[in-house]
Design a protein around this motif. Sequence first.
Motif, PDB file in Angstrom:
ATOM      1  N   ALA A 128      -3.972   8.934  -1.188  1.00  0.00           N
ATOM      2  CA  ALA A 128      -2.783   9.256  -1.976  1.00  0.00           C
ATOM      3  C   ALA A 128      -2.986   8.959  -3.460  1.00  0.00           C
ATOM      4  N   ALA A 129      -3.904   8.026  -3.753  1.00  0.00           N
ATOM      5  CA  ALA A 129      -4.167   7.653  -5.149  1.00  0.00           C
ATOM      6  C   ALA A 129      -5.275   8.483  -5.781  1.00  0.00           C
ATOM      7  N   GLY A 130      -5.762   9.490  -5.067  1.00  0.00           N
ATOM      8  CA  GLY A 130      -6.716  10.415  -5.667  1.00  0.00           C
ATOM      9  C   GLY A 130      -8.143  10.327  -5.182  1.00  0.00           C
ATOM     10  N   ALA A 131      -8.444   9.428  -4.250  1.00  0.00           N
ATOM     11  CA  ALA A 131      -9.804   9.348  -3.723  1.00  0.00           C
ATOM     12  C   ALA A 131     -10.052  10.518  -2.770  1.00  0.00           C
ATOM     13  N   ASP A 132     -11.325  10.990  -2.727  1.00  0.00           N
ATOM     14  CA  ASP A 132     -11.642  11.977  -1.706  1.00  0.00           C
ATOM     15  C   ASP A 132     -11.871  11.250  -0.381  1.00  0.00           C
ATOM     16  N   GLU A 133     -12.079  11.992   0.693  1.00  0.00           N
ATOM     17  CA  GLU A 133     -12.132  11.383   2.021  1.00  0.00           C
ATOM     18  C   GLU A 133     -13.277  10.382   2.160  1.00  0.00           C
ATOM     19  N   GLN A 134     -14.452  10.739   1.666  1.00  0.00           N
ATOM     20  CA  GLN A 134     -15.582   9.830   1.790  1.00  0.00           C
ATOM     21  C   GLN A 134     -15.382   8.588   0.932  1.00  0.00           C
ATOM     22  N   LEU A 164       0.807  -1.219   0.000  1.00  0.00           N
ATOM     23  CA  LEU A 164       0.000   0.000   0.000  1.00  0.00           C
ATOM     24  C   LEU A 164       0.839   1.268   0.000  1.00  0.00           C
ATOM     25  N   SER A 165       2.114   1.162   0.348  1.00  0.00           N
ATOM     26  CA  SER A 165       2.942   2.373   0.447  1.00  0.00           C
ATOM     27  C   SER A 165       3.541   2.790  -0.887  1.00  0.00           C
ATOM     28  N   GLY A 166       3.442   1.945  -1.895  1.00  0.00           N
ATOM     29  CA  GLY A 166       3.980   2.301  -3.197  1.00  0.00           C
ATOM     30  C   GLY A 166       3.126   3.328  -3.904  1.00  0.00           C
ATOM     31  N   SER A 167       3.589   3.734  -5.081  1.00  0.00           N
ATOM     32  CA  SER A 167       2.843   4.701  -5.882  1.00  0.00           C
ATOM     33  C   SER A 167       1.783   3.962  -6.691  1.00  0.00           C
ATOM     34  N   HIS A 168       0.531   4.396  -6.549  1.00  0.00           N
ATOM     35  CA  HIS A 168      -0.583   3.765  -7.264  1.00  0.00           C
ATOM     36  C   HIS A 168      -1.272   4.798  -8.148  1.00  0.00           C
ATOM     37  N   PRO A 169      -1.546   4.467  -9.394  1.00  0.00           N
ATOM     38  CA  PRO A 169      -2.113   5.451 -10.325  1.00  0.00           C
ATOM     39  C   PRO A 169      -3.555   5.840 -10.015  1.00  0.00           C
ATOM     40  N   ASN A 170      -4.265   4.984  -9.297  1.00  0.00           N
ATOM     41  CA  ASN A 170      -5.670   5.260  -9.008  1.00  0.00           C
ATOM     42  C   ASN A 170      -6.131   4.365  -7.858  1.00  0.00           C
TER      43      ASN A 170
END
Length: 216
Positions: free
Chosen positions: A142-148, A74-80
């Motif tokens: 970190a992958a672009g999701a909003d909080e909800q 989970l700590s790596g870079s994820h595009p989405n």
Amino acid sequence: MVGRKQFDVDEALRHAMHVFWRWGYSEASIDRLTEGTGLGRSSLYSTFGDKSALFRKSLQRYEQTYHPLYSQALSGSHPNPSAVVAAYLQVTLNRIADPTVPDGCLVTVSATQFPALDAEGRAMVRAMIDGVRAMLEQALLAAGADEQEAAELALCALATNKSLAVLSRAGFSSEELATVAAAAARIPQDTDPATGSRVPRAAHRGRGAVRHRQKP
């Protein structure tokens, strides 16, 4: 040497963890624990304490073994967000496919037996679940999701993880489990049909609410 243990304590704990993992706390009898570890009752008690203490030590061993794998994934870079869910569930699939450990998940089987656990054991199980959930939320953000969206997807991914553990114990094939994981990873891939771009789940709810209000 007098007083020196004539067995590998860490290896004995690994075997005890497997007994709890396979049978669950309720069915992990002292006889099964002594058989699984190869220790006599006196050695088992003098080394690890009573059954509840040994269970908690087994949970700690499980966490030390598997949570770093989730953290790394989970700590790596994820595009989405979809890639986050896929990476998380792949760790689960890898563990399930390991022939050297029991089917399922120690945390999952322990969660199904909450009434049989003491307060400290219940707290440890819940803390382990919450810890992974928090890791998921941070990775999704970190992958672009909003909080909800991150909160909802983390809970959904967590539920899928537990479902995979249960299904594996029921004999579902690796292909079937992979199908479940792939379907769960597609959940974040909501797209706007007009633009083809990903739309936050909250936006989908908003549009659905508007359509609902416009119904005659």
